[in-house]
Write an enzyme that holds these catalytic residues in place. Structure first.
Site, PDB file in Angstrom:
ATOM      1  N   HIS A   1      -5.446  -9.794  -1.501  1.00 41.31           N
ATOM      2  CA  HIS A   1      -5.452 -10.381  -0.268  1.00 41.31           C
ATOM      3  C   HIS A   1      -6.367 -11.227  -0.058  1.00 41.31           C
ATOM      4  O   HIS A   1      -7.409 -11.339  -0.592  1.00 41.31           O
ATOM      5  CB  HIS A   1      -5.818  -8.880   0.619  1.00 41.31           C
TER       6      HIS A   1
ATOM      7  N   ALA B   1       2.777  -2.540   4.095  1.00 38.36           N
ATOM      8  CA  ALA B   1       2.368  -1.456   4.976  1.00 38.36           C
ATOM      9  C   ALA B   1       1.826  -2.145   6.264  1.00 38.36           C
ATOM     10  O   ALA B   1       1.096  -3.295   6.394  1.00 38.36           O
ATOM     11  CB  ALA B   1       1.285  -0.565   4.534  1.00 38.36           C
TER      12      ALA B   1
ATOM     13  N   HIS C   1      -3.596   0.413  -4.360  1.00 35.35           N
ATOM     14  CA  HIS C   1      -2.959  -0.618  -5.249  1.00 35.35           C
ATOM     15  C   HIS C   1      -3.250  -0.484  -6.662  1.00 35.35           C
ATOM     16  O   HIS C   1      -4.595  -0.493  -6.987  1.00 35.35           O
ATOM     17  CB  HIS C   1      -3.207  -2.129  -4.792  1.00 35.35           C
TER      18      HIS C   1
ATOM     19  N   MET D   1      -1.786  -7.439   7.076  1.00 37.81           N
ATOM     20  CA  MET D   1      -2.772  -8.411   6.395  1.00 37.81           C
ATOM     21  C   MET D   1      -2.339  -9.142   5.392  1.00 37.81           C
ATOM     22  O   MET D   1      -3.352  -9.614   4.204  1.00 37.81           O
ATOM     23  CB  MET D   1      -4.186  -7.526   6.210  1.00 37.81           C
ATOM     24  N   SER D   2      -1.153  -9.176   4.819  1.00 42.33           N
ATOM     25  CA  SER D   2      -0.667  -9.751   3.750  1.00 42.33           C
ATOM     26  C   SER D   2       0.578 -10.532   3.896  1.00 42.33           C
ATOM     27  O   SER D   2       0.966 -10.797   4.920  1.00 42.33           O
ATOM     28  CB  SER D   2      -0.299  -8.500   2.475  1.00 42.33           C
TER      29      SER D   2
ATOM     30  N   HIS E   1      -6.982   4.232   6.830  1.00 42.63           N
ATOM     31  CA  HIS E   1      -6.664   3.685   5.722  1.00 42.63           C
ATOM     32  C   HIS E   1      -5.679   5.091   5.031  1.00 42.63           C
ATOM     33  O   HIS E   1      -4.683   4.829   4.334  1.00 42.63           O
ATOM     34  CB  HIS E   1      -7.425   3.178   4.557  1.00 42.63           C
TER      35      HIS E   1
ATOM     36  N   TYR F   1      -8.631 -10.952   2.459  1.00 42.23           N
ATOM     37  CA  TYR F   1      -9.707 -10.203   2.743  1.00 42.23           C
ATOM     38  C   TYR F   1     -10.516  -9.579   1.738  1.00 42.23           C
ATOM     39  O   TYR F   1     -11.809  -9.239   1.827  1.00 42.23           O
ATOM     40  CB  TYR F   1      -9.535  -8.874   3.672  1.00 42.23           C
ATOM     41  N   GLU F   2     -10.161  -9.659   0.581  1.00 39.51           N
ATOM     42  CA  GLU F   2     -10.674  -9.419  -0.855  1.00 39.51           C
ATOM     43  C   GLU F   2     -11.680 -10.406  -1.210  1.00 39.51           C
ATOM     44  O   GLU F   2     -12.287 -10.368  -2.184  1.00 39.51           O
ATOM     45  CB  GLU F   2      -9.952  -8.933  -1.803  1.00 39.51           C
TER      46      GLU F   2
ATOM     47  N   SER G   1       0.674  -1.267  -0.153  1.00 38.63           N
ATOM     48  CA  SER G   1      -0.004   0.068   0.108  1.00 38.63           C
ATOM     49  C   SER G   1       0.772   1.107   0.053  1.00 38.63           C
ATOM     50  O   SER G   1       1.722   1.535   0.832  1.00 38.63           O
ATOM     51  CB  SER G   1      -0.866   0.069   1.085  1.00 38.63           C
TER      52      SER G   1
ATOM     53  N   ASN H   1       1.542   3.106  10.540  1.00 41.22           N
ATOM     54  CA  ASN H   1       0.716   3.641  11.689  1.00 41.22           C
ATOM     55  C   ASN H   1       1.212   2.839  12.854  1.00 41.22           C
ATOM     56  O   ASN H   1       1.556   1.680  13.008  1.00 41.22           O
ATOM     57  CB  ASN H   1      -0.732   3.379  11.527  1.00 41.22           C
TER      58      ASN H   1
HETATM   59  N1  CYT Z   1      -1.933  -1.289  10.111  1.00 35.47           N
HETATM   60  C1  CYT Z   1      -1.714  -1.845   9.090  1.00 35.47           C
HETATM   61  N2  CYT Z   1      -2.812  -3.234  10.906  1.00 35.47           N
HETATM   62  C2  CYT Z   1      -2.603  -1.861  11.271  1.00 35.47           C
HETATM   63  O1  CYT Z   1      -2.579  -1.347  12.361  1.00 35.47           O
HETATM   64  N3  CYT Z   1      -1.375  -1.238   7.871  1.00 35.47           N
HETATM   65  C3  CYT Z   1      -2.167  -3.147   8.869  1.00 35.47           C
HETATM   66  C4  CYT Z   1      -2.865  -3.713   9.877  1.00 35.47           C
END
Ligand code: CYT
Length: 278
Positions: free
Chosen positions: A86, A116, A64, A214-215, A250, A88-89, A33, A238
């Site tokens: 991903h 990210a 993306h 998440m990846s 996001h 989640y998609e 990302s 973050n």
């Molecule tokens: N940030 C992120 N959790 C987070 O806090 N980019 C993915 C998952």
């Protein structure tokens, strides 16, 4: 779920890509990302939208671009995935990681995965670069579930050295040389798409995780199944839930990605020729 037809599908997708592009890449980079601009650095690029490649999963995530770009970069033949699919998609883990199968079929022996991530380690701050040393798979599944296909690799792939030590040392040496601050850390993968709760982050911290995202983990498992070597670099976009006193959005994630873009680019420029030669 690894489907019996995956090998043929990867061959077919690789042949399609080969018909669009004369270059045979040896190294691949996956851009997370906000990091997709690196693809603009390639000379004589062939750009193929994911949606045109047979059997490729489609990436719908904001931030993306969803292209495979193949071209030359400081003397290397490089394949760059501008974004990724991903779980989640709505993809299975095997679908999300299918591009690794295709890249391997094209001749790729090494991948650099970027992402990210949320920072759990309190030493980290927004924009920190972290070389992933290991992961904790909290996604609740594996892309290798199903009958094994020995043409890809063994039933029970070793994960002791999933994150190539030599590549990590190269990346750290280059970061040092370029005066880029970096950390080494453990990445916990959650399936998302909601960000974690503060209680989940406390759980992950106690487990020993430094980062959360998440990846990446499905791709690492599939790459290691085929004995493709992996370097993974996280950008802390973050601080994880509950650590900064603020909610996560996001837009902040993408904004940090853009802010570190030049640093990331300088690091990739230095690291890629070295890992291609090692
Ligand atoms: N940030 C992120 N959790 C987070 O806090 N980019 C993915 C998952």
């Amino acid at each position: 779920m690894l489907k019996p037809e995956a090998f043929l599908q990867a061959e077919y997708a690789a042949r399609f890509i080969g018909s669009k592009c004369p270059v045979r890449p040896n190294v691949a980079v996956v851009l997370g990302s906000g990091l997709g601009d690196f693809a603009n650095e390639l000379a004589q690029p062939s750009t193929i939208p994911f949606g045109e490649i047979p059997h490729f999963p489609v990436s719908t995530a904001i931030g993306h671009a969803g292209n495979l770009v193949i071209g030359n970069f400081v003397g290397l033949s490089l394949a760059v995935m501008q974004g990724r699919a991903h779980f989640y998609e709505g993809n299975t883990f095997a679908q999300a990681a299918f591009p690794m199968r295709v890249l391997h079929q094209l001749g790729v022996k090494a991948v650099v995965l970027t992402n990210a991530a949320g920072g759990i380690n309190p030493q980290y701050g927004r924009g920190a670069l972290v070389m992933v040393r290991d992961h904790i798979n909290m996604m609740g599944g594996s892309p290798l579930i199903g009958p094994n296909d020995d043409r890809f690799g063994p039933r029970f792939p070793d994960m002791t050295y999933a994150y190539d030590r030599e590549y990590r040392k190269i990346a750290e040496a280059e970061a040092k040389r370029l005066d880029i601050p970096y950390y080494e850390g453990i990445y916990a993968a959650m399936h998302g798409p909601s960000y974690e709760t503060p209680a989940e982050i406390q759980m992950l911290a106690r487990m020993g995780a430094d980062l959360v995202g998440m990846s990446t983990v499905p791709e690492v498992i599939v790459a290691r199944h085929m004995d493709v070597r992996v370097l993974a670099i996280s950008c802390v976009t973050n601080m994880a839930a509950g650590l900064s006193g603020e909610a996560i959005n996001h837009e902040e994630v993408l904004e940090t990605g853009r802010r570190v873009k030049d640093t990331f680019l300088a690091l990739l420029r230095a690291v890629l020729p070295k890992i291609a030669a090692s």
